[in-house]
Design a protein around this motif. Sequence first.
Motif, mmCIF file in Angstrom:
data_model
loop_
_atom_site.group_PDB
_atom_site.id
_atom_site.type_symbol
_atom_site.label_atom_id
_atom_site.label_comp_id
_atom_site.label_asym_id
_atom_site.label_seq_id
_atom_site.Cartn_x
_atom_site.Cartn_y
_atom_site.Cartn_z
ATOM 1 N N ASP A 187 7.450 -3.618 -14.499
ATOM 2 C CA ASP A 187 7.909 -4.646 -15.436
ATOM 3 C C ASP A 187 7.563 -4.277 -16.871
ATOM 4 O O ASP A 187 8.395 -4.373 -17.773
ATOM 5 C CB ASP A 187 7.260 -6.003 -15.105
ATOM 6 N N VAL A 188 6.326 -3.861 -17.095
ATOM 7 C CA VAL A 188 5.906 -3.586 -18.472
ATOM 8 C C VAL A 188 6.560 -2.319 -19.002
ATOM 9 O O VAL A 188 6.848 -2.212 -20.206
ATOM 10 C CB VAL A 188 4.367 -3.509 -18.564
ATOM 11 N N LEU A 189 6.835 -1.352 -18.125
ATOM 12 C CA LEU A 189 7.480 -0.123 -18.578
ATOM 13 C C LEU A 189 8.959 -0.327 -18.888
ATOM 14 O O LEU A 189 9.593 0.546 -19.480
ATOM 15 C CB LEU A 189 7.300 0.973 -17.522
ATOM 16 N N ARG A 190 9.496 -1.485 -18.501
ATOM 17 C CA ARG A 190 10.875 -1.800 -18.883
ATOM 18 C C ARG A 190 10.970 -2.270 -20.333
ATOM 19 O O ARG A 190 12.067 -2.368 -20.877
ATOM 20 C CB ARG A 190 11.434 -2.896 -17.963
ATOM 21 N N VAL A 191 9.849 -2.587 -20.952
ATOM 22 C CA VAL A 191 9.844 -3.082 -22.336
ATOM 23 C C VAL A 191 9.890 -1.885 -23.281
ATOM 24 O O VAL A 191 8.933 -1.101 -23.333
ATOM 25 C CB VAL A 191 8.576 -3.925 -22.612
ATOM 26 N N PRO A 192 10.982 -1.702 -24.040
ATOM 27 C CA PRO A 192 11.091 -0.514 -24.897
ATOM 28 C C PRO A 192 9.944 -0.369 -25.890
ATOM 29 O O PRO A 192 9.445 0.738 -26.110
ATOM 30 C CB PRO A 192 12.434 -0.736 -25.618
ATOM 31 N N GLY A 193 9.521 -1.498 -26.470
ATOM 32 C CA GLY A 193 8.431 -1.431 -27.437
ATOM 33 C C GLY A 193 7.139 -0.930 -26.818
ATOM 34 O O GLY A 193 6.393 -0.161 -27.440
ATOM 35 N N PHE A 194 6.863 -1.348 -25.581
ATOM 36 C CA PHE A 194 5.646 -0.870 -24.931
ATOM 37 C C PHE A 194 5.745 0.610 -24.623
ATOM 38 O O PHE A 194 4.746 1.338 -24.736
ATOM 39 C CB PHE A 194 5.367 -1.654 -23.652
ATOM 40 N N ARG A 248 7.203 2.839 -26.365
ATOM 41 C CA ARG A 248 6.906 3.539 -27.615
ATOM 42 C C ARG A 248 5.408 3.492 -27.932
ATOM 43 O O ARG A 248 4.821 4.494 -28.360
ATOM 44 C CB ARG A 248 7.713 2.933 -28.767
ATOM 45 N N LEU A 249 4.812 2.328 -27.714
ATOM 46 C CA LEU A 249 3.380 2.193 -27.968
ATOM 47 C C LEU A 249 2.585 3.105 -27.034
ATOM 48 O O LEU A 249 1.604 3.745 -27.457
ATOM 49 C CB LEU A 249 2.949 0.739 -27.772
ATOM 50 N N ALA A 250 2.991 3.183 -25.774
ATOM 51 C CA ALA A 250 2.301 4.050 -24.811
ATOM 52 C C ALA A 250 2.453 5.521 -25.193
ATOM 53 O O ALA A 250 1.518 6.313 -25.049
ATOM 54 C CB ALA A 250 2.842 3.802 -23.401
ATOM 55 N N LEU A 251 3.638 5.885 -25.691
ATOM 56 C CA LEU A 251 3.851 7.273 -26.121
ATOM 57 C C LEU A 251 2.956 7.610 -27.306
ATOM 58 O O LEU A 251 2.337 8.686 -27.353
ATOM 59 C CB LEU A 251 5.319 7.487 -26.493
ATOM 60 N N ALA A 252 2.851 6.694 -28.264
ATOM 61 C CA ALA A 252 1.943 6.908 -29.386
ATOM 62 C C ALA A 252 0.504 7.012 -28.899
ATOM 63 O O ALA A 252 -0.283 7.818 -29.419
ATOM 64 C CB ALA A 252 2.086 5.762 -30.397
ATOM 65 N N TRP A 253 0.143 6.205 -27.894
ATOM 66 C CA TRP A 253 -1.197 6.235 -27.317
ATOM 67 C C TRP A 253 -1.490 7.592 -26.686
ATOM 68 O O TRP A 253 -2.610 8.113 -26.779
ATOM 69 C CB TRP A 253 -1.315 5.119 -26.286
ATOM 70 N N VAL A 254 -0.474 8.194 -26.040
ATOM 71 C CA VAL A 254 -0.652 9.526 -25.451
ATOM 72 C C VAL A 254 -1.034 10.537 -26.523
ATOM 73 O O VAL A 254 -1.997 11.302 -26.380
ATOM 74 C CB VAL A 254 0.637 9.978 -24.728
ATOM 75 N N PHE A 255 -0.284 10.551 -27.629
ATOM 76 C CA PHE A 255 -0.546 11.543 -28.677
ATOM 77 C C PHE A 255 -1.878 11.298 -29.375
ATOM 78 O O PHE A 255 -2.657 12.233 -29.590
ATOM 79 C CB PHE A 255 0.601 11.538 -29.692
ATOM 80 N N SER A 256 -2.167 10.039 -29.747
ATOM 81 C CA SER A 256 -3.418 9.778 -30.468
ATOM 82 C C SER A 256 -4.624 10.016 -29.569
ATOM 83 O O SER A 256 -5.646 10.562 -30.011
ATOM 84 C CB SER A 256 -3.432 8.349 -31.025
ATOM 85 N N ASN A 257 -4.523 9.642 -28.288
ATOM 86 C CA ASN A 257 -5.638 9.872 -27.375
ATOM 87 C C ASN A 257 -5.841 11.345 -27.080
ATOM 88 O O ASN A 257 -6.972 11.812 -26.932
ATOM 89 C CB ASN A 257 -5.412 9.106 -26.064
ATOM 90 N N PHE A 258 -4.738 12.081 -26.990
ATOM 91 C CA PHE A 258 -4.861 13.520 -26.759
ATOM 92 C C PHE A 258 -5.554 14.183 -27.944
ATOM 93 O O PHE A 258 -6.455 15.013 -27.776
ATOM 94 C CB PHE A 258 -3.491 14.156 -26.536
ATOM 95 N N GLY A 259 -5.147 13.808 -29.156
ATOM 96 C CA GLY A 259 -5.796 14.357 -30.341
ATOM 97 C C GLY A 259 -7.273 14.014 -30.374
ATOM 98 O O GLY A 259 -8.118 14.851 -30.734
ATOM 99 N N VAL A 317 5.828 7.994 -34.163
ATOM 100 C CA VAL A 317 6.332 7.181 -33.048
ATOM 101 C C VAL A 317 6.156 5.705 -33.347
ATOM 102 O O VAL A 317 7.069 4.888 -33.121
ATOM 103 C CB VAL A 317 5.621 7.568 -31.735
ATOM 104 N N LEU A 318 4.994 5.334 -33.867
ATOM 105 C CA LEU A 318 4.738 3.929 -34.201
ATOM 106 C C LEU A 318 5.675 3.428 -35.297
ATOM 107 O O LEU A 318 6.005 2.242 -35.351
ATOM 108 C CB LEU A 318 3.288 3.758 -34.652
ATOM 109 N N ALA A 319 6.121 4.324 -36.162
ATOM 110 C CA ALA A 319 7.042 3.932 -37.236
ATOM 111 C C ALA A 319 8.391 3.486 -36.681
ATOM 112 O O ALA A 319 9.137 2.762 -37.354
ATOM 113 C CB ALA A 319 7.224 5.083 -38.217
ATOM 114 N N THR A 320 8.716 3.891 -35.446
ATOM 115 C CA THR A 320 9.987 3.490 -34.827
ATOM 116 C C THR A 320 9.865 2.194 -34.029
ATOM 117 O O THR A 320 10.851 1.709 -33.492
ATOM 118 C CB THR A 320 10.499 4.597 -33.887
#
Length: 419
Positions: free
Chosen positions: A19-26, A28-39, A196-199
Amino acid sequence: MSTGAGRNTAPTAVGTNRDVLRVPGFRRLALAWVFSNFGDSVLFLTAAIWVKQLTGSDAAAGLVFAALGLPALLAPFTGRLADRNRRRPLLILTNLAAGGVVLTLLAVRGAGSVWLVYGVIFLYAICSYITAAAQSGLLRDLLEIRLLAPANGVLSSIDQGLRIVSPLVGAGMLALWGMDTVVLLASGCFIVAALVLATLTLAETVHVRAEDETFWKSTTAGISFLRGHPLLRRALLSLGIALGATGILNVTVFATVEQGLGRPPEFLSVLLGVQGGTAILGGLAASGVIRRLGLRRCMVSGVLLLAGGVLATALTVLPLILAGAAAVGAGVSLLVIAFVTLRQEATPLDMQGRTAAVTQVMTNLPQVAASLLAAVLIGVLPYQVLVAAMGAACLLAAVPLLPRRTGTPVRAAGPGRVE
């Protein structure tokens, strides 16, 4: 006061990961979380190894972790910053700032400039505290309440997965190509997260400062709210005790490997791999557990799993110790995700950042203090004694979460049932 898109519905059940992965905004937020957490993950452990190489000193390397933990003392101020500004722009600027600050490490060329490493780690750790505080409020604006539990579970699983992979990547890059490549990779990750967050588009809550609100009252409001909330106060105490006990585990696990199992220190990576794997699975399963048991019982289950897991490390049988490592990973995930979901549901929208910041302090400082105490005591006590004390502390952590016979039961303002 404007209203976020997901807050007008009154859900009756906890949603699923799907359900939550169907939300486009989430997404994008999760993708940004991947990059910032990896860094984040690729940098801090590699920086400690690097300082060890530059100085030859274990103490100097350990100061990297001290610099990483010190910003916890500023958490009330970073939480206030997240609550008094629009959170999406704040997250974008914070990631850009982290990417810029990290590039300063390119100027380090020897032991004489190691002080610069400590300064950079301290500053980028502040950025990570701001990010965590702002993200809590952003999730409330972005999602229906019923989707908070699966969202927290997905983000936790990403975090745990990257903690396994990122340090290996960073250490490998350091050995093959030097620290400059690690610095450039980490900086690039933070910048990509900002892009990513800018989008991301959402209707953010606008917070209006009360006329009689002083700076100090505003800064400490998160502490006052958590202290005054009957269930959150008890749940935060349980969380602090349980995660403080894991600080002892960080020390005794070496003795478990060498004395209990008779294996070389490198075998620790096997236990950490099992623990990390079940932490990922625990994050993905958390919303289902909360849906069936409710938030309080999920926290109790996490504490009991953690207690059983740490007690198993006093044994000398490999399958049981591996099962204990698995229980620790799953237990911590269930406990933390259920607490964070409860806090998000029960906390007013304009106080999300400050209560998130207080939570960070209560989870980090007890761990550090317990690790320091265990490092002293393990030289004079058998490690099994420390493990037994740790297991007892974990069981004690369940006591504040037990239902009370008197008074009116406290329920969270959402579908994550408390009972």
